[in-house]
Design a protein around this motif. Structure first.
Motif, mmCIF file in Angstrom:
data_model
loop_
_atom_site.group_PDB
_atom_site.id
_atom_site.type_symbol
_atom_site.label_atom_id
_atom_site.label_comp_id
_atom_site.label_asym_id
_atom_site.label_seq_id
_atom_site.Cartn_x
_atom_site.Cartn_y
_atom_site.Cartn_z
ATOM 1 N N ALA A 121 15.799 -6.671 -25.872
ATOM 2 C CA ALA A 121 15.278 -6.793 -24.508
ATOM 3 C C ALA A 121 14.095 -7.753 -24.441
ATOM 4 O O ALA A 121 13.927 -8.470 -23.448
ATOM 5 N N ASP A 122 13.271 -7.783 -25.485
ATOM 6 C CA ASP A 122 12.077 -8.622 -25.472
ATOM 7 C C ASP A 122 12.439 -10.102 -25.376
ATOM 8 O O ASP A 122 11.849 -10.846 -24.572
ATOM 9 N N LYS A 124 15.265 -11.401 -24.270
ATOM 10 C CA LYS A 124 15.909 -11.662 -22.983
ATOM 11 C C LYS A 124 14.872 -11.777 -21.870
ATOM 12 O O LYS A 124 14.956 -12.666 -21.017
ATOM 13 N N ARG A 125 13.906 -10.882 -21.877
ATOM 14 C CA ARG A 125 12.868 -10.914 -20.835
ATOM 15 C C ARG A 125 12.043 -12.191 -20.915
ATOM 16 O O ARG A 125 11.792 -12.846 -19.899
ATOM 17 N N LYS A 126 11.626 -12.546 -22.125
ATOM 18 C CA LYS A 126 10.831 -13.764 -22.300
ATOM 19 C C LYS A 126 11.616 -15.005 -21.884
ATOM 20 O O LYS A 126 11.099 -15.894 -21.198
ATOM 21 N N CYS A 158 21.790 -10.471 -17.766
ATOM 22 C CA CYS A 158 20.443 -9.888 -17.812
ATOM 23 C C CYS A 158 20.140 -9.079 -16.557
ATOM 24 O O CYS A 158 19.409 -8.083 -16.598
ATOM 25 N N ASP A 165 12.737 -4.043 -16.728
ATOM 26 C CA ASP A 165 11.913 -5.257 -16.802
ATOM 27 C C ASP A 165 12.773 -6.502 -16.995
ATOM 28 O O ASP A 165 12.462 -7.570 -16.464
ATOM 29 N N VAL A 166 13.856 -6.361 -17.753
ATOM 30 C CA VAL A 166 14.779 -7.483 -17.953
ATOM 31 C C VAL A 166 15.462 -7.831 -16.638
ATOM 32 O O VAL A 166 15.582 -9.007 -16.271
ATOM 33 N N THR A 169 12.947 -9.565 -14.214
ATOM 34 C CA THR A 169 12.631 -10.940 -14.614
ATOM 35 C C THR A 169 13.803 -11.869 -14.342
ATOM 36 O O THR A 169 13.617 -13.017 -13.910
#
Length: 229
Positions: A121-122, A124-126, A158, A165-166, A169
């Motif tokens: 997830a990190d 993908k979010r970034k 996503c 959060d994903v 964003t």
């Protein structure tokens, strides 16, 4: 195809970009994909040619901020499993002052697309956050059009992610893309897809993501149309 032919063809691709990056801007996605594929070629000479070709592509980057971290971006292309996170972190720390040109996108977008497909997830979010942010920095919005077929499906996935959060964003990224590029080919189908997903009975998570995306896109479209009045 013999390795010598593969090596020379790869080397030539880098030379073309170095000499005529503006002229081949629309073909850069395919060129960089071919060079990236050659980086994992079983013959060492082809790999060496691919490394030189990628250096030629990164050397044609005119954006100083991305030029300084081009090594991290190229590293993420050659070793995505181990170097993508470092490349994304370097991008998030960049304070962009200059516009992003076509050669920059040619290296940047494949890194982002791979990260958007990652299981974590990190990443993908970034990646979704960076994808949305770069739209306003591109010197010519048309430079992004060739990359939409690879970006849009990734952002759609996503937007349906279990992590809130994903989804949020990714929704903002869609809104920024619409605001920066408009409803061009590739993006024109986003609103109908969001509407259908919002009405779907498959999953409340998917409906939540579609609602977030639709809100961001509608807000961008409203602001765009108000600006035309």
């Amino acid at each position: 195809i013999q390795w010598k032919t593969r090596a020379e063809a790869t080397r030539l691709l880098g030379y073309i970009v170095q000499c005529a990056s503006k002229q081949v801007a629309s073909s850069l996605p395919q060129i960089v994909d071919s060079i990236t594929e050659a980086l994992s070629d079983p013959h060492p000479k082809v790999k060496d040619a691919a490394k030189q070709a990628m250096a030629d592509v990164s050397g044609s980057i005119r954006n100083p901020e991305l030029g300084r971290i081009s090594g991290s971006l190229v590293g993420a292309l050659s070793d995505p499993a181990n170097k993508t996170k470092a490349a994304l972190d370097a991008l998030l720390q960049c304070e962009f002052v200059h516009s992003i040109d076509a050669p920059s996108l040619a290296i940047l977008v494949p890194v982002l697309a791979r990260a958007l497909r990652d299981r974590g997830a990190d990443l993908k979010r970034k990646s979704a956050a960076i994808t949305g942010n770069i739209v306003s920095m591109v010197s010519d919005a048309n430079f992004l059009t060739p990359y939409l077929p690879s970006i849009i499906p990734c952002l759609q996935e996503c937007l349906l992610d279990p992590i809130p959060d994903v989804r949020a964003t990714a929704g903002k990224a869609f809104g920024n893309l619409i605001a920066g590029i408009g409803e061009v080919a590739g993006l024109v189908e986003v609103v109908p897809w969001l509407t259908l997903t919002l009405c779907s009975e498959e999953s409340p998570v998917e409906r939540s993501g579609a609602a977030a995306g639709l809100a961001e896109v509608c807000c961008s479209l409203s602001e765009e149309r108000m600006g035309e009045v």
